[in-house]
Design a protein around this motif. Structure first.
Motif, PDB file in Angstrom:
ATOM      1  N   PHE A 139       0.639  -1.364  -0.086  1.00  0.00           N
ATOM      2  CA  PHE A 139      -0.029  -0.078   0.041  1.00  0.00           C
ATOM      3  C   PHE A 139       0.904   1.192   0.009  1.00  0.00           C
ATOM      4  N   ARG A 140       0.559   2.161  -0.946  1.00  0.00           N
ATOM      5  CA  ARG A 140       1.209   3.512  -0.997  1.00  0.00           C
ATOM      6  C   ARG A 140       0.089   4.530  -1.318  1.00  0.00           C
ATOM      7  N   ASP A 141       0.196   5.478  -0.452  1.00  0.00           N
ATOM      8  CA  ASP A 141      -0.795   6.112  -0.798  1.00  0.00           C
ATOM      9  C   ASP A 141      -0.489   7.392  -1.677  1.00  0.00           C
ATOM     10  N   GLU A 142      -0.531   6.906  -3.029  1.00  0.00           N
ATOM     11  CA  GLU A 142      -0.089   7.852  -4.033  1.00  0.00           C
ATOM     12  C   GLU A 142      -0.742   9.162  -4.161  1.00  0.00           C
ATOM     13  N   VAL A 143      -0.086  10.102  -4.493  1.00  0.00           N
ATOM     14  CA  VAL A 143      -0.687  11.402  -4.624  1.00  0.00           C
ATOM     15  C   VAL A 143      -1.868  11.378  -5.772  1.00  0.00           C
ATOM     16  N   MET A 150      -1.770   0.518 -13.084  1.00  0.00           N
ATOM     17  CA  MET A 150      -0.592   0.885 -13.358  1.00  0.00           C
ATOM     18  C   MET A 150       0.042   1.944 -12.233  1.00  0.00           C
ATOM     19  N   ARG A 151      -0.615   2.757 -11.583  1.00  0.00           N
ATOM     20  CA  ARG A 151      -0.149   3.390 -10.588  1.00  0.00           C
ATOM     21  C   ARG A 151      -1.397   3.420  -9.536  1.00  0.00           C
ATOM     22  N   ALA A 152      -1.428   2.480  -8.781  1.00  0.00           N
ATOM     23  CA  ALA A 152      -2.492   2.054  -7.807  1.00  0.00           C
ATOM     24  C   ALA A 152      -2.106   2.584  -6.338  1.00  0.00           C
ATOM     25  N   ARG A 153      -2.925   2.660  -5.600  1.00  0.00           N
ATOM     26  CA  ARG A 153      -2.558   2.672  -4.095  1.00  0.00           C
ATOM     27  C   ARG A 153      -2.174   1.368  -3.495  1.00  0.00           C
ATOM     28  N   ILE A 405       7.802   2.331 -18.957  1.00  0.00           N
ATOM     29  CA  ILE A 405       6.929   2.135 -17.759  1.00  0.00           C
ATOM     30  C   ILE A 405       7.863   1.325 -16.877  1.00  0.00           C
ATOM     31  N   GLU A 406       8.099   1.927 -15.771  1.00  0.00           N
ATOM     32  CA  GLU A 406       9.054   1.214 -14.770  1.00  0.00           C
ATOM     33  C   GLU A 406       8.186  -0.072 -14.313  1.00  0.00           C
ATOM     34  N   VAL A 407       8.818  -1.040 -14.642  1.00  0.00           N
ATOM     35  CA  VAL A 407       7.980  -2.377 -13.802  1.00  0.00           C
ATOM     36  C   VAL A 407       8.987  -3.113 -13.016  1.00  0.00           C
ATOM     37  N   GLY A 408      10.344  -2.704 -12.902  1.00  0.00           N
ATOM     38  CA  GLY A 408      11.201  -3.450 -12.078  1.00  0.00           C
ATOM     39  C   GLY A 408      12.459  -2.401 -11.438  1.00  0.00           C
ATOM     40  N   SER A 445       1.366  -6.439 -10.552  1.00  0.00           N
ATOM     41  CA  SER A 445       0.093  -5.939 -11.071  1.00  0.00           C
ATOM     42  C   SER A 445       0.506  -4.814 -12.287  1.00  0.00           C
ATOM     43  N   ARG A 446       1.295  -4.118 -12.041  1.00  0.00           N
ATOM     44  CA  ARG A 446       1.824  -3.023 -13.145  1.00  0.00           C
ATOM     45  C   ARG A 446       2.431  -3.734 -14.254  1.00  0.00           C
ATOM     46  N   LEU A 447       2.919  -4.879 -14.131  1.00  0.00           N
ATOM     47  CA  LEU A 447       3.279  -5.586 -15.309  1.00  0.00           C
ATOM     48  C   LEU A 447       2.113  -6.106 -16.058  1.00  0.00           C
TER      49      LEU A 447
HETATM   50  P1  ATP Z   1       7.200   4.919  -9.264  1.00  0.00           P
HETATM   51  O1  ATP Z   1       8.546   5.773  -9.845  1.00  0.00           O
HETATM   52  O2  ATP Z   1       6.652   4.393 -10.559  1.00  0.00           O
HETATM   53  O3  ATP Z   1       6.522   5.361  -8.291  1.00  0.00           O
HETATM   54  P2  ATP Z   1       9.044   3.398  -7.296  1.00  0.00           P
HETATM   55  O4  ATP Z   1      10.269   3.946  -7.889  1.00  0.00           O
HETATM   56  O5  ATP Z   1       8.344   4.176  -6.358  1.00  0.00           O
HETATM   57  O6  ATP Z   1       8.020   3.574  -8.498  1.00  0.00           O
HETATM   58  P3  ATP Z   1       9.960   1.103  -6.290  1.00  0.00           P
HETATM   59  O7  ATP Z   1       9.651   1.506  -4.745  1.00  0.00           O
HETATM   60  O8  ATP Z   1      11.110   0.923  -6.839  1.00  0.00           O
HETATM   61  O9  ATP Z   1       9.056   2.026  -7.186  1.00  0.00           O
HETATM   62  O10 ATP Z   1       8.878  -0.330  -6.341  1.00  0.00           O
HETATM   63  C1  ATP Z   1       9.344  -1.317  -7.056  1.00  0.00           C
HETATM   64  C2  ATP Z   1       8.196  -1.475  -8.033  1.00  0.00           C
HETATM   65  O11 ATP Z   1       6.802  -1.611  -7.644  1.00  0.00           O
HETATM   66  C3  ATP Z   1       8.280  -0.493  -9.293  1.00  0.00           C
HETATM   67  O12 ATP Z   1       9.180  -0.671 -10.188  1.00  0.00           O
HETATM   68  C4  ATP Z   1       6.662  -0.765  -9.743  1.00  0.00           C
HETATM   69  O13 ATP Z   1       6.958  -1.756 -11.020  1.00  0.00           O
HETATM   70  C5  ATP Z   1       6.024  -1.201  -8.608  1.00  0.00           C
HETATM   71  N1  ATP Z   1       5.194  -0.012  -7.997  1.00  0.00           N
HETATM   72  C6  ATP Z   1       5.555   0.980  -7.445  1.00  0.00           C
HETATM   73  N2  ATP Z   1       4.597   1.818  -7.002  1.00  0.00           N
HETATM   74  C7  ATP Z   1       3.436   1.301  -7.767  1.00  0.00           C
HETATM   75  C8  ATP Z   1       2.247   1.804  -7.800  1.00  0.00           C
HETATM   76  N3  ATP Z   1       1.727   2.724  -7.361  1.00  0.00           N
HETATM   77  N4  ATP Z   1       1.297   1.132  -8.512  1.00  0.00           N
HETATM   78  C9  ATP Z   1       1.773  -0.179  -8.990  1.00  0.00           C
HETATM   79  N5  ATP Z   1       3.029  -0.735  -9.241  1.00  0.00           N
HETATM   80  C10 ATP Z   1       3.910   0.272  -8.389  1.00  0.00           C
END
Ligand code: ATP
Ligand code: MG
Length: 567
Positions: A139-143, A150-153, A405-408, A445-447
Motif C-alpha cells: 500500500f502506497r498512498d500515491e498523490v 499501473m499506478r495504484a495505491r 513504464i518502470e516495472v522493476g 500488477s503493473r506488469l
Molecule cells: P514509481 O517511480 O513508479 O513510483 P517507485 O520507484 O516508487 O516507482 P519502487 O519503490 O522501486 O517503485 O517499487 C518497485 C516496483 O513496484 C516498481 O518498479 C513498480 O513496478 C511497482 N510500483 C511502485 N509503485 C507502484 C504503484 N503505485 N502502483 C503499481 N505498481 C507500483
C-alpha cells in the motif's frame, strides 16, 4: 471454463475515467473493477493473468536461488523510526494506530521488516549469502493514483532482499536478480530497456537499475545512446559537458537594463540574448536552508540530481517572496553575485567562457560575466536535466529519448538498513561485521497493465501465450445448432482433459457479440465452430494476425493440446 457461467462482465463502451489503453481494456475485458481511487478488485479473468505473471516471477526467483517468504503487511512504526524513514517517506506511507494506540504502518515496501528478521536470526557468515522474496500486496498512498493498476495505491509487488558478507557477494546477488528480471520480462513478451536509475526513497549507496517497458504512456523518460550501451532514467541521465571555444580575453562585466524581464524567454525575445549564455539562478529550499542553483538558461535544474549532490532529504523551489527577501530582487533578475547562501553550479555553467547574469536588483543584468572570475561557488556538479540530441557521457553518441513504464527496480543498498538496524554477523575470524544488502522489486500488477499496453490492437487485448488467461477460446457460432454444440462440447471436453486451458463460449448470443468479446479478451487462439462442423471442419484463428485456417476438428484438437502443453 464455460463462458455462460463465467463472471466476465465485458463492456462495449470505453469507460470515461480511463485515459490509457491498458486501463480501458482491463475494465472493458472484465479483468478489474475499481473499489475506490487506486484500489482495485481482480475479477476471475484478471486474476488468472495476474497469477500467470506471478508464476513466471516465482519460477525465475526460485531458479536464481531465492527463497519465498510472506512478511506481514502491517508493520510497527518503531522499525521505521529506527531506519529513519518515518520522517523520510512522507505521505505515501499510510500510518494508523491499533486499539492500544500503538502506531503502525501499512507496508509500502519491506526493507525494515526483513532486516529485523535477519538481525534476529542470522549470526554467522555460514548462513550467508541468502536471498528472500515475497509476492504480496503493498500500500502506497500515491498523490495521483491513475491509469488503473499501473499506478495504484494498493498493488501487488514481488520484493526480494539479498544478504551478503561483503560487496563482492552483493555484486553476485545483484547480477543474479538482474538476470532473473530480464528473463521475467522476456517471458512476459515485453520490449524493454534496463536503465541506470536514481535510488529514490529506498536509498542506498550502491548502484541501481530500472527495468523499463517501452511505451508511449510510460511516466518515465529514458535517455538511450544508440552507439554504446548507455541508458539511464532522465532523473539520472548525463550528457557530456559542452565544450566551448576559447573566448579570449573577456572584458570586465558590464551592467545593462532589462526592464520588465521576468524569464529567460523575455531575455531572448525582447533583448535578443541567447539562452545558452544566460546564467539561470534558482533558489531552492533544501531541508532547513536555502541554496542557489545555477544552470544555463536553456537547461533545466534536475531536482533529483540536486538532492543527491547535496545529500538532502527535501528540495523545493522557493516562492518569489522568499527569493526577494534573500536576493533583493524577484524572478527574472536573480544573479549569482554576493549571495549569502550556498551556490551550486552546474558543470555546463562552470565551463562557460562568459555569460549574462541577473544583477540582484530589479531590471538589471550584467554581460561578460566570467564564472570563477566574477563569482565563486561552493559546489559544482552535474545538476541539469540531460536532453535528447546531446552527446552521450560515455561515448559522445547522440542521445535518444524514449518513454518507459518502470516495472522493476534493483538496488545495491549496501549497509543502509543493516547499519541502522544493527544486522550483524560473525565472520570466519570471529569479527563482527555488518550485513551487505540489496533489494529488488517488480510491480506484478503493473506488469499486467504493461503487457496490455504493448499487446493490444483496436479490437482489444492480444495476450502473449505465456500469460494468456486461457490457451484457446472455443466459439460455437450458434449454440442452438446441434452439430455445432456437440463438436464444441467435445473439443472442450477433450482439451480440458489434456490440460489445455479452454474457454468455451457456450452462450446463446449473436455471433457478432461473441466475436467482439473474444477479440476484446484476447485469448491467442480462437477455434470457431460454425456451419462446416457437419463436415468435421472448424476455423482456427490467430488473434494476433486475424489469420484463419480451416482444419479438421481432430487437427484443431491436436494443435490446441500442443499449445496447452507449452510446445
Ligand atoms: P514509481 O517511480 O513508479 O513510483 P517507485 O520507484 O516508487 O516507482 P519502487 O519503490 O522501486 O517503485 O517499487 C518497485 C516496483 O513496484 C516498481 O518498479 C513498480 O513496478 C511497482 N510500483 C511502485 N509503485 C507502484 C504503484 N503505485 N502502483 C503499481 N505498481 C507500483
Ligand atoms: Mg513511487
Amino acid at each position: 471454463m464455460r463462458q455462460s457461467r463465467y463472471f466476465l462482465p465485458t463492456l462495449r463502451e470505453i469507460p470515461s475515467e480511463a485515459e490509457i489503453p491498458s486501463h480501458q481494456l482491463m475494465l472493458r475485458a472484465g479483468m478489474i473493477r475499481q473499489l475506490v481511487s487506486g484500489i482495485y478488485t481482480y475479477l476471475p479473468l484478471g486474476y488468472r493473468v495476474l497469477r500467470k505473471v506471478e508464476r513466471i516471477v516465482r519460477e525465475e526467483m526460485d531458479r536464481a536461488g531465492a527463497q519465498e517468504v510472506l512478511l506481514p503487511a502491517v508493520q510497527p512504526a518503531s522499525l521505521w523510526q529506527e531506519s529513519g524513514r518515518w520522517e523520510d517517506y512522507g505521505k505515501e506511507l499510510l500510518r494508523f494506530q491499533d486499539r492500544h494506540e500503538r502506531p503502525l504502518v501499512l507496508g509500502p515496501t519491506h526493507e525494515e521488516v526483513i532486516t529485523d528478521l535477519v538481525r534476529q536470526e542470522v549470526r554467522s557468515y555460514r548462513q550467508l549469502p541468502m536471498i528472500l522474496y515475497q509476492i504480496q500486496t503493498k500500500f502506497r498512498d500515491e498523490v495521483r493514483p491513475r491509469f488503473g493498476v499501473m499506478r495504484a495505491r494498493e498493488f501487488v509487488m514481488k520484493d526480494a532482499y539479498s544478504f551478503d558478507v561483503d560487496w563482492e557477494g552483493l555484486d553476485r546477488s545483484y547480477q543474479a536478480m538482474y538476470k532473473a528480471y530480464e528473463s521475467v520480462l522476456q517471458r512476459c513478451g515485453l520490449r524493454f530497456r534496463v536503465v541506470q536509475a536514481d535510488p529514490g526513497a529506498i536509498g542506498g549507496e550502491g548502484g541501481s537499475h530500472e527495468f523499463m517497458v517501452l511505451s508511449e504512456v510510460g511516466e518515465d523518460s529514458l535517455l538511450v545512446c544508440p552507439r554504446c550501451s548507455y541508458a539511464a532514467n532522465i532523473e539520472k541521465a548525463r550528457s557530456k559537458t559542452p565544450e566551448y571555444g576559447s573566448a579570449g580575453d573577456v572584458p570586465p562585466m558590464e551592467r545593462f537594463l532589462t526592464p520588465g524581464a521576468r524569464s529567460i524567454e523575455d531575455l531572448k525575445t525582447r533583448f535578443g540574448l541567447n539562452p545558452e549564455t544566460i546564467l539561470k539562478v534558482l533558489i531552492y529550499r533544501v531541508d532547513d536552508r536555502y541554496v542557489a542553483a545555477v544552470v544555463r538558461g536553456d537547461h533545466e535544474v534536475n531536482e533529483v540530481k540536486l538532492k543527491r549532490l547535496l545529500n538532502a532529504r527535501r528540495v523545493e523551489l522557493a516562492d518569489e517572496e522568499t527569493v526577494r527577501a534573500l536576493t533583493g530582487t524577484g524572478f527574472g533578475s536573480v544573479g549569482p553575485f554576493g549571495l549569502t547562501m550556498e551556490r551550486v553550479v552546474d558543470d555546463a555553467v562552470a565551463a562557460l567562457p562568459e555569460g549574462v547574469a541577473g544583477g540582484n536588483e530589479p531590471d538589471v543584468h550584467y554581460r561578460h560575466v566570467v564564472p570563477g572570475r566574477d563569482f565563486q561557488w561552493e559546489k559544482q556538479g552535474d545538476i541539469r536535466t540531460a536532453r535528447a540530441g546531446e552527446p552521450c557521457v560515455e561515448c559522445g553518441g547522440t542521445l535518444e529519448m524514449y518513454r518507459g513504464i518502470e516495472v522493476g527496480h534493483v538496488f545495491k543498498l549496501g549497509t543502509k538498513y543493516s547499519e541502522a538496524l544493527s544486522a550483524v554477523f560473525l565472520d570466519e575470524q570471529g569479527r563482527q561485521r555488518t550485513v551487505v544488502m540489496g533489494c529488488y522489486g517488480i510491480g506484478v500488477s503493473r506488469l499486467v497493465a504493461a503487457i496490455v499496453e504493448q499487446h493490444h490492437d483496436d479490437k482489444g487485448i492480444v495476450w502473449p501465450a505465456s500469460v494468456a488467461p486461457f490457451h484457446v477460446h472455443v466459439i460455437p457460432v450458434n449454440i442452438r445448432d446441434e452439430q455445432q454444440r456437440t463438436t464444441a462440447e467435445e473439443l472442450y471436453r477433450q482439451l480440458t482433459e489434456r490440460g489445455t486451458e479452454v474457454l468455451l463460449d457456450d452462450r446463446d448470443e449473436r455471433p457478432g457479440v461473441k466475436f467482439n468479446d473474444a477479440d476484446l479478451i484476447g485469448v491467442p487462439v480462437q477455434v470457431i465452430v460454425g456451419k462446416r462442423a457437419s463436415e468435421g471442419l472448424v476455423e482456427w484463428k490467430w488473434r494476433r494476425t486475424g489469420e484463419v485456417e480451416v482444419l479438421s476438428t481432430e487437427e484443431a484438437a491436436e494443435r490446441a493440446a500442443a499449445i496447452g502443453s507449452g510446445e
